[in-house]
Design a protein around this motif. Structure first.
Motif: not given
Lengths: 336, 417
Positions: A294-307
């Motif tokens: 929930d903390y990571l998903r809204p941040q673009k710096r972690f976007a590569h973990l989701f897509s």
């Protein structure tokens, strides 16, 4: 447990929790007595967590010192946005020397004040030093450790936004694992910042056995102020590490700074605690635990973990880090 | 009062008489005896109130001095060699902020190869950092220059480096006239800073400055340094009046009357040079010397005045601008550019190589016959150099240079020759 202690808080907003406190304990945005040490008109980005953190920290320290306070500042966002010559936002005596020597400059100020006081030339004046995570955990680390081990009478405040934001978002030793920065790219399926690297400076500060070490976030300004006030009750070296989300570097909308800080704390990825003389004396409990995702998903710096695909392995490792913090700092009632 | 005393301890006593309020230090040879003596004086209460801070690096040492000086305290530190380089960023910063810190540099070579002995490479590397640089010829002058340094730096709001040759001066025990507290107090007024961190009158120091004012800030730093050229002779004169001996100033001419050859140098080597000049004068040579006390700001006019009657000038210096030649010599050449004077550069004494009277006699005689290259390395072991060059030509993987040379020389420590 046969009775449930009543807790006054409301998730989602800060102000309601504040309103439940007696008036004299409340944290207020502006009032006539406020020092406004970091005055308005500076050039921080919209939603800057560091500007907010610095405003509350320095004002709380000013109040504790009865306005007799001197600040040393490392090179970095805070220094640059507050002072393009001849303008300055600082309403207290303030010095910027270099990127990596802030703790030593503060030591010099404290030493000079001690002598001046012994000579009767100056009244009692307190000293703070402040810098970002790069200026604190990397280039300023040697001077900071020296200041700690000598137990010089300085409160050092690190505003941690997890990277070198002033120079365009590069990795620091406080950048979280898997975060994308300009020097830890996530191109072609790369992870971003590596796991197993970096350092959590509050624990290193603790190891110096200094009188006071604490962490805080800008999501709980009341706690932040209380920690500054507590820190100012001690003499000797004190360290406060404040998580200050950066909309630019982290990649989230500028109105979500407080939310990001709260999610960091509520997920356990950033433990909020206080320690005195090398021992943890209090942890701020997680009020409503959220998965680290929930903390990571809204941040673009972690976007590569989701897509384009979900990086389950990396998310699991980050969750492990949060869970370890929860156990280590006893952040949930069942871990007490 | 005359005392038979080690140079370092004499300087420490002089610094203590200046009543510094913050002293910070990190150990590095050959500067250590100075701060050890100051630590003793602070610890015993002889120097009080004063904070002595043991820091974790030279970078921190000067940074502590920066913070203390900006808070209005008279601040002092000492360093040498690698230590000066390690604090280089803070050296420029202290000057840029206009903080009158006084720092002793016990001049020592720069590695690699690591070498603890004397030359002027360290101070020369930071000659353009914005500090006033004074070079002591002997321990008496080292003592006197420190007292003058606080006066000068604080008047101009500029930091001052007092350079004294490592070991040759710092560790030499000789007779020094140590001033009394009353003399120093009469000469050196309390520090009255132009800027100070004070809650009663809050200022921001060290703000970011853009193109609109940066040039002007730098110009003012230059103009202030040039102001030192006027103040230094005046302060030297006032010093003579109170302490009863001439000391300091821009440069010292020695037997330059009617001299067709003048040797220019800085620091303790002037002693040997003067002895050689006495002997050569005795033998009828028209030779003299000019010892330069102030290197930054560069006293161009004083140097021109002292050298203008000479036919040739031999600049003997303990530093090397690799790829160019001399540093002091380049400065002297610039000063003499409009005059028909031959200038010879002699690099000597690097890394503690002894500069002997014998070598100087031969060197100066060759200069008189215009038999010198424009750049000479005094007492260079050319065979040793040739062997290494041959080795490098023979084999790509010829190995580390310094270790090869030492193997050829057959010693593992420096020796006197």
């Amino acid at each position: 447990m046969h009775e449930q202690p009543i807790k006054f808080y409301q998730t989602g907003t800060f102000t309601v929790g504040n309103r439940l406190l007696p008036p004299e304990q409340r944290t207020v945005q502006s009032r006539i007595k406020r020092y406004n040490s970091l005055n308005s008109g500076h050039r921080a980005c919209q939603g800057c967590g560091e500007a907010l953190g610095a405003r509350y920290c320095v004002d709380a320290a000013m109040e504790a010192a009865n306005g007799r306070l001197i600040a040393a500042n490392a090179t970095g966002c805070l220094e640059v946005f507050s002072t393009p010559y001849p303008e300055t936002s600082w309403q207290l005596p303030w010095i910027h020397s270099l990127f990596g020597n802030t703790a030593a400059v503060a030591t010099g100020i404290a030493a000079a004040l001690k002598v001046k006081r012994a000579k009767g030339e100056r009244r009692h004046i307190r000293v703070i030093a402040q810098g970002g995570d790069g200026g604190t955990t990397d280039i300023g680390f040697a001077c900071l450790s020296g200041m700690f081990e000598r137990n010089d009478d300085v409160l050092y405040i690190c505003y941690d936004n997890g990277g070198y934001m002033n120079t365009g978002v590069q990795r620091s030793s406080a950048t979280p694992p898997a975060a994308r920065t300009a020097t830890t790219p996530s191109l072609e399926g790369a992870l971003g910042n590596a796991f197993g690297q970096g350092k959590f400076l509050p624990e290193i500060a603790l190891a110096h056995g200094i009188p006071f070490v604490a962490t805080a976030t800008v999501a709980d300004l009341h706690d932040l102020e209380a920690k500054v006030r507590r820190a100012m009750e001690f003499h000797g070296a004190r360290y406060l590490h404040v998580l200050v989300p950066c909309p630019l570097g982290w990649g989230f909308p500028s109105h979500e700074t407080i939310k990001m800080a709260r999610l960091a704390k509520e997920s356990g990825i950033f433990p909020v605690f206080a320690a005195e003389s090398g021992e943890v004396v209090a942890s701020a409990p997680i009020r409503r635990k959220v998965p680290v995702e929930d903390y990571l998903r809204p941040q673009k710096r972690f976007a590569h973990l989701f897509s384009p695909t979900l990086n389950l392995a990396a998310l699991a490792r980050l969750q492990e880090l949060a869970d370890r913090n929860i156990r280590k700092y006893r952040l949930l009632p069942e871990t007490l | 009062m005359f005392e038979q005393i080690e140079g370092s301890r004499a300087v420490a006593k002089a610094v203590a008489l200046c009543r510094p309020e913050v002293v910070c230090a990190y150990p590095i040879s050959p500067q250590t005896h100075i701060v050890e003596a100051l630590a003793e004086m602070v610890s015993s209460g002889v120097l009080s109130p004063c904070e002595f801070i043991n820091v974790e690096s030279e970078f921190a040492a000067l940074s502590v001095a920066i913070g203390a000086s900006a808070t209005g305290a008279r601040s002092y530190t000492a360093t040498a060699s690698q230590g000066l380089l390690y604090m280089a960023e803070a050296v420029f910063n202290a000057a840029g902020l206009g903080l009158p810190i006084v720092m002793t540099v016990a001049n020592r070579a720069l590695g690699a190869p690591i070498n603890i002995w004397n030359d002027h490479s360290d101070a020369m590397a930071l000659r353009d950092a914005g500090w006033i640089q004074l070079f002591a010829e002997d321990n008496q002058e080292a003592v006197d220059l420190h007292i003058q340094a606080f006066r000068l730096g604080e008047e101009l709001s500029l930091p001052v480096m007092v350079c004294m040759d490592g070991f040759i001066l710092t560790h030499a025990v000789e007779r020094v006239d140590l001033p009394t507290q009353a003399q120093v107090d009469a000469y050196l007024p309390p520090y009255s800073p132009r800027q100070v961190l004070d809650p009663a009158e809050p200022v921001s120091i060290g703000a970011m400055v853009g193109p609109e004012a940066f040039m002007e800030v730098k110009y003012l730093a230059h103009a202030k340094q040039m102001e030192a050229l006027r103040l230094i002779p005046q302060y030297a004169e006032e010093f003579r009046a109170i302490f009863g001996r001439p000391s300091g100033g821009l440069a010292h001419a020695y037997r330059t009357e009617e001299a067709s050859t003048i040797v220019v140098a800085m620091g303790s080597v002037m002693g040997t040079i003067k002895d050689v000049i006495d002997e050569m004068r005795e033998a009828g040579h028209a030779i003299g010397a000019l010892g330069i006390t102030l290197f930054r700001p560069f006293p161009t006019a004083a140097i021109v005045a002292a050298l203008r009657g000479a036919r040739r000038v031999v600049v003997l210096e303990k530093s090397l601008a690799v790829g160019l030649g001399g540093i002091l010599a380049t400065n002297v050449r610039m000063a003499l550019a409009a005059l028909p004077i031959d200038v010879y550069t002699v690099i000597a004494g690097l890394g503690g190589r002894a500069i002997t009277k014998r070598s100087l006699h031969a060197l100066f005689r060759r200069a008189e016959k215009n038999d010198l290259d424009s750049l000479t390395f005094l007492d260079l072991d050319e065979r040793l150099v040739a062997r290494q060059l041959a080795r490098e030509k023979e084999r790509r993987k010829s190995g580390p240079v310094a270790e090869n040379l030492l193997r050829d020389v057959g010693v593992i420590a420096a020796r006197n020759y």
